[in-house]
Write a protein that holds these residues in place. Structure first.
Motif, mmCIF file in Angstrom:
data_model
loop_
_atom_site.group_PDB
_atom_site.id
_atom_site.type_symbol
_atom_site.label_atom_id
_atom_site.label_comp_id
_atom_site.label_asym_id
_atom_site.label_seq_id
_atom_site.Cartn_x
_atom_site.Cartn_y
_atom_site.Cartn_z
ATOM 1 N N ASN A 134 10.920 3.796 -8.746
ATOM 2 C CA ASN A 134 10.834 2.556 -9.398
ATOM 3 C C ASN A 134 9.752 1.667 -8.925
ATOM 4 O O ASN A 134 9.600 0.432 -8.967
ATOM 5 N N VAL A 135 8.631 2.328 -8.618
ATOM 6 C CA VAL A 135 7.478 1.532 -8.417
ATOM 7 C C VAL A 135 6.726 1.059 -9.926
ATOM 8 O O VAL A 135 6.422 1.819 -10.624
ATOM 9 N N ASP A 136 6.659 -0.225 -9.812
ATOM 10 C CA ASP A 136 5.762 -0.763 -11.029
ATOM 11 C C ASP A 136 4.355 -1.028 -10.598
ATOM 12 O O ASP A 136 4.279 -2.086 -9.972
ATOM 13 N N ILE A 137 3.504 -0.244 -10.939
ATOM 14 C CA ILE A 137 2.000 -0.362 -10.374
ATOM 15 C C ILE A 137 1.459 -1.704 -10.906
ATOM 16 O O ILE A 137 0.622 -2.253 -9.977
ATOM 17 N N ASP A 138 1.963 -2.218 -11.919
ATOM 18 C CA ASP A 138 1.351 -3.622 -12.447
ATOM 19 C C ASP A 138 1.779 -4.805 -11.247
ATOM 20 O O ASP A 138 0.941 -5.577 -10.925
ATOM 21 N N LYS A 139 3.238 -4.546 -10.919
ATOM 22 C CA LYS A 139 3.563 -5.784 -10.186
ATOM 23 C C LYS A 139 3.029 -5.470 -8.742
ATOM 24 O O LYS A 139 2.559 -6.373 -7.902
ATOM 25 N N GLU A 140 2.941 -4.182 -8.480
ATOM 26 C CA GLU A 140 2.365 -3.903 -6.930
ATOM 27 C C GLU A 140 1.044 -4.517 -6.681
ATOM 28 O O GLU A 140 0.522 -5.182 -5.715
ATOM 29 N N MET A 141 0.267 -4.394 -7.883
ATOM 30 C CA MET A 141 -1.142 -4.793 -7.817
ATOM 31 C C MET A 141 -1.262 -6.115 -7.905
ATOM 32 O O MET A 141 -2.210 -7.089 -7.093
ATOM 33 N N ALA A 142 -0.425 -7.105 -8.699
ATOM 34 C CA ALA A 142 -0.391 -8.427 -8.702
ATOM 35 C C ALA A 142 0.030 -8.896 -7.139
ATOM 36 O O ALA A 142 -0.721 -9.950 -6.416
ATOM 37 N N GLU A 143 1.188 -8.331 -6.737
ATOM 38 C CA GLU A 143 1.443 -8.823 -5.267
ATOM 39 C C GLU A 143 0.420 -8.318 -4.328
ATOM 40 O O GLU A 143 0.193 -9.369 -3.389
ATOM 41 N N ALA B 48 0.555 -1.171 -0.177
ATOM 42 C CA ALA B 48 0.009 -0.041 -0.148
ATOM 43 C C ALA B 48 0.853 1.159 0.255
ATOM 44 O O ALA B 48 0.349 2.362 -0.800
ATOM 45 N N ASN B 49 1.954 1.426 0.810
ATOM 46 C CA ASN B 49 2.945 2.394 1.018
ATOM 47 C C ASN B 49 3.531 2.732 -0.732
ATOM 48 O O ASN B 49 3.752 3.720 -1.148
ATOM 49 N N ASN B 50 3.973 1.654 -1.189
ATOM 50 C CA ASN B 50 4.384 1.676 -2.590
ATOM 51 C C ASN B 50 3.517 2.390 -3.431
ATOM 52 O O ASN B 50 3.840 3.102 -4.194
ATOM 53 N N ILE B 51 2.142 1.579 -3.569
ATOM 54 C CA ILE B 51 0.970 2.033 -4.427
ATOM 55 C C ILE B 51 0.781 3.564 -4.292
ATOM 56 O O ILE B 51 0.752 4.640 -5.046
ATOM 57 N N SER B 52 0.898 4.141 -2.915
ATOM 58 C CA SER B 52 0.766 5.308 -2.690
ATOM 59 C C SER B 52 1.682 6.468 -3.006
ATOM 60 O O SER B 52 1.452 7.457 -3.259
ATOM 61 N N ASN B 53 2.810 5.687 -3.197
ATOM 62 C CA ASN B 53 3.875 6.568 -3.850
ATOM 63 C C ASN B 53 4.480 6.489 -5.126
ATOM 64 O O ASN B 53 5.333 6.632 -5.469
ATOM 65 N N VAL B 54 3.543 5.976 -5.769
ATOM 66 C CA VAL B 54 3.902 5.616 -7.407
ATOM 67 C C VAL B 54 4.182 6.875 -7.910
ATOM 68 O O VAL B 54 5.091 6.663 -9.094
ATOM 69 N N ASP B 55 3.874 7.908 -7.598
ATOM 70 C CA ASP B 55 4.133 9.262 -8.475
ATOM 71 C C ASP B 55 5.126 10.187 -7.676
ATOM 72 O O ASP B 55 5.459 11.417 -8.174
#
Length: 130
Positions: free
Chosen positions: A91-100, A25-32
């Motif tokens: 370096n957040v890959d949103i597709d990878k994060e959503m799959a994880e 969730a932290n990675n997703i919230s910092n995607v930008d």
């Protein structure tokens, strides 16, 4: 106890899944966020946790690291500094994060189901098999 170490193992599994969910969730919230580097939760000391014991290593040199001198946590959070996916250094890959995230949700639910099964077994024993 009736279930041995099963309940404690399931508790550690739930804790791991919770930390993993928070990290994702932290990675997703910092995607930008500029220059943000994605974090990941990894297992530590899996063998020790599964076997219930710590192994001693024979040290033949004083510069060798002793196996017993480490944190007892079953996981740790690491930061991936080696990649950059976006023009802003992120370096957040949103597709990878959503799959994880989806994978972690399935894992969490499986652990909860297993824990419920253990408590249902205990409830059956208390009721006398009914």
């Amino acid at each position: 106890m009736m279930f041995g170490n099963t309940i404690q193992t399931l508790e550690r599994s739930l804790n791991y899944s919770t930390v993993k969910n928070q990290t994702i969730a932290n990675n997703i919230s910092n995607v930008d966020t500029a220059n943000y580097k994605a974090k990941e939760v990894v297992f530590r000391d899996i063998l020790d946790n599964e076997s219930g014991q710590q192994f001693e290593a024979r040290r033949t040199d004083s510069r060798h690291i002793a196996f017993g001198n480490y944190n007892t946590a079953s996981h740790k959070i690491v930061t991936n500094q080696s990649t950059t996916y976006n023009h802003n250094g992120n370096n957040v890959d949103i597709d990878k994060e959503m799959a994880e995230l989806a994978k972690n949700q399935i894992y969490y639910q499986a652990v909860v189901d297993r824990l419920n099964g253990k408590f249902n077994s205990l409830q059956t024993v208390i009721r006398g098999g009914n």
